[in-house]
Design a protein around this motif. Structure first.
Motif: not given
Length: 140
Positions: A28-51
């Motif tokens: 659950i920790g890894g899943g939530l962290g991955g999903a939230l990191g993807s959303v924040v990264g997408q907002a900051v740096g597009g598709s590369t930032g999301a990854a």
């Protein structure tokens, strides 16, 4: 395609009960962290930032939720799983697919890392570095 991701997400949530408590919380920790990191990264740096965000978030979530002896393995698994899940999910289902993929990948990766880690609980706590004294007898 969205039905596939919804089905996979529901399957992951339902299957958490079948996993051991420690592994489930790490997933659950890894899943939530991955999903939230993807959303924040997408907002900051597009598709590369999301990854990148998914990888960092999955690693952080896996490490925070894992037991002390298993944090490194859970972090590596969560980071790799979330980043790769984000990339594959994005190519299949766009931005939403990337977020779902990051969550599923982070959960799976951190759970696998946690399960494969050796936490050294099998030791009995006794040290094995005894000094052997050699007594020399001086015979007459």
């Amino acid at each position: 395609m969205k039905k596939l991701f919804i089905t996979l997400a529901c399957t992951l949530l339902v299957s958490q009960g079948a996993l051991a408590g420690e592994t489930a919380s790490t997933a659950i920790g890894g899943g939530l962290g991955g999903a939230l990191g993807s959303v924040v990264g997408q907002a900051v740096g597009g598709s590369t930032g999301a990854a990148i965000g998914a990888g960092v978030g999955g690693a952080a979530g896996g490490a925070v939720s894992a037991k002390d002896g298993k944090k490194t393995e859970a972090a590596i698994g969560g980071g790799l799983g979330a980043a790769s899940g984000q990339v594959v999910g994005r190519s299949v289902g766009g931005t939403t697919g990337g977020t779902v993929g990051a969550g599923l990948g982070g959960a799976a990766g951190s759970a696998i890392g946690n399960s494969l880690a050796d936490d050294n609980d099998h030791h009995d706590g006794h040290k094995s570095n005894h000094k052997h004294k050699h007594k020399h007898k001086h015979g007459h």
